[in-house]
Design an enzyme around this catalytic site. Sequence first.
Site, PDB file in Angstrom:
ATOM      1  CE  LYS A 149      -0.893   1.619   4.595  1.00 64.57           C
ATOM      2  NZ  LYS A 149       0.162   2.480   4.729  1.00 64.57           N
ATOM      3  CG  HIS A 241      -2.925  -0.570   8.681  1.00 63.35           C
ATOM      4  ND1 HIS A 241      -2.476  -1.505   7.792  1.00 63.35           N
ATOM      5  CD2 HIS A 241      -1.955   0.383   8.728  1.00 63.35           C
ATOM      6  CE1 HIS A 241      -1.297  -1.138   7.323  1.00 63.35           C
ATOM      7  NE2 HIS A 241      -0.964   0.010   7.861  1.00 63.35           N
ATOM      8  CE  LYS A 340       2.006   8.614  10.826  1.00 64.74           C
ATOM      9  NZ  LYS A 340       2.409   7.245  11.173  1.00 64.74           N
TER      10      LYS A 340
HETATM   11  C1  BG6 Z   1       2.065   2.027   7.977  1.00 65.04           C
HETATM   12  C2  BG6 Z   1       1.799   3.499   7.877  1.00 65.04           C
HETATM   13  O1  BG6 Z   1       1.247   1.321   7.070  1.00 65.04           O
HETATM   14  O2  BG6 Z   1       1.775   1.568   9.294  1.00 65.04           O
HETATM   15  C3  BG6 Z   1       2.634   4.249   8.905  1.00 65.04           C
HETATM   16  O3  BG6 Z   1       2.122   3.938   6.568  1.00 65.04           O
HETATM   17  C4  BG6 Z   1       2.406   3.694  10.280  1.00 65.04           C
HETATM   18  O4  BG6 Z   1       2.331   5.633   8.873  1.00 65.04           O
HETATM   19  C5  BG6 Z   1       2.586   2.175  10.290  1.00 65.04           C
HETATM   20  O5  BG6 Z   1       3.348   4.302  11.159  1.00 65.04           O
HETATM   21  C6  BG6 Z   1       2.178   1.586  11.626  1.00 65.04           C
HETATM   22  O6  BG6 Z   1       2.524   0.226  11.661  1.00 65.04           O
HETATM   23  P1  BG6 Z   1       2.836  -0.505  13.060  1.00 65.04           P
HETATM   24  O7  BG6 Z   1       2.941  -1.947  12.703  1.00 65.04           O
HETATM   25  O8  BG6 Z   1       4.112   0.087  13.574  1.00 65.04           O
HETATM   26  O9  BG6 Z   1       1.682  -0.192  13.949  1.00 65.04           O
END
Ligand code: BG6
Length: 491
Positions: A149, A241, A340
């Site tokens: 993605k 997600h 974030k």
């Molecule tokens: C990614 C996003 O898909 O997932 C990021 O592009 C994000 O912005 C990340 O920080 C978060 O993944 P995880 O596994 O660290 O929660």
Amino acid sequence: MTTVLDKPFDLVLFGGTGDLSLRKLLPSMFRAFMEKEIPSDSRIFVSSRKQEDFDNTVSKIKTAFKKFMLKDEFDEKQFKQFEQCIVPIIVDVADYNKGWQELIPYFEGREEVSRIFYLAIIPSIYGDCCENIDRAGLVSKNSRVVVEKPIGYDQVSAEAINQKIAEHFEEEQIYRIDHYLGKETVQNLLALRFSNSLFEQFWDSKSIDHIQISINEKVGLEGRAGFYDGAGAMRDMVQNHLLQLLGLVAMESPNKMGANNIRNEKIKVLQALRPITGDAVQRYTVRGQYVAGNVDDKLEPGYLEELGSGTSLTETFVAIRANIDNWRWAKVPFYLRTGKRLKRRSAEIVIQFKDVSHNAFGGDAGPLVPNRLIIQLQPEERMQLLLMAKDMTQLKTVLKPVKLDLNFTETSQGFKSFGYKRLLLDAIAGNASLFIHRDEGSAAWHWVDPIIDYWQKNDVVPHLYRAGTWGPAEADELIAKDKREWIDIEA
Ligand code: BG6
């Protein structure tokens, strides 16, 4: 479903010396190698575009492993052996005249070997890359292509990219990755839902009051300002997600756990999401952006400062009240939240059950807290069930909430799940269960597009929140309107 690779394979990492590959993909393959999960005569092609990267491929990989793998995980001796699998290549993925001819001989006579092309490159050149793979005659019946993605920035652009890929690969050969689906607890969610009669009976609007799905991050832009400012949290996190987690929580049981069955059930959920359009966007969504604040006692800059630009309406936080219009979920709100620079890093699904129909204990025994199931994906992988029980420290009947706590991080004897490793091995083995079907991506865009459109057309200014908090106050108001609150699972 465990993936066992018993035959050697060819994995081609386009963008092989880029960030994703060095941080996640190659360490995953090295882990699998150290755990003897991949046959040693497999080959991992690592592509670079620049001569300097090509010349230093192995040393770059080694440096990255030392930096990005866990403390004490890197093993020099094993790396020496793993190195034998690495084949550095130099190729411009988008230009057939640069390096593609030289690739062809590597694959001659190996049509029977699984051949996986991983596109760790920008999506705008997915189409060119697939065309070049095809033109070089590298698409065999055992070929698969894995794409990252974001695929597009709305439904139309995503369709255009998918269409270009589809000109060279069949849908069964296209593996769209969402690394959240590689997290073990996400798969555990299916196990929990579909192998326990206890939950099977109570998984609907008769028993469940509402569901919260949160992915909270402490990090900011991490050097990805260019990409992020054009995307925002809605495209970066919600479209994929969060909606994937929602799909797994809300889907019906497939009659068998096959890839297509699971994906079909998720698609039905996404298609049943009630559209949020026009003024409803104001009522049911909150858009936020962080300003400077303390995260873990360290002052972090605001989004605009990190961006280095005075203006941007891009959201770094989203909260949504969603509904699924079907029989099982009628009137059960799903609250989605991601952002974030929040207070803590955590990702969890909270299933809040309804109050008991009658409190036979009366007021003296204390208030009854409804049951709650918490499925935490990170930082720890665990499940907790909140129940009411008698307070055993006194004779009087006083009730209090207690937790059944299953901590998989502790109980799995050092087992640590790495989403990318799992997904890479699945892609190599041809197991598509944890990958996204084209129609799923499309249905997800179909739901998020009108929200983004409304924000853009109406210049909806994000609500500001201080870094190190739980987001803007408006997100609390969104859920408070329904007389509910965000559940802080550590509280
Ligand atoms: C990614 C996003 O898909 O997932 C990021 O592009 C994000 O912005 C990340 O920080 C978060 O993944 P995880 O596994 O660290 O929660």
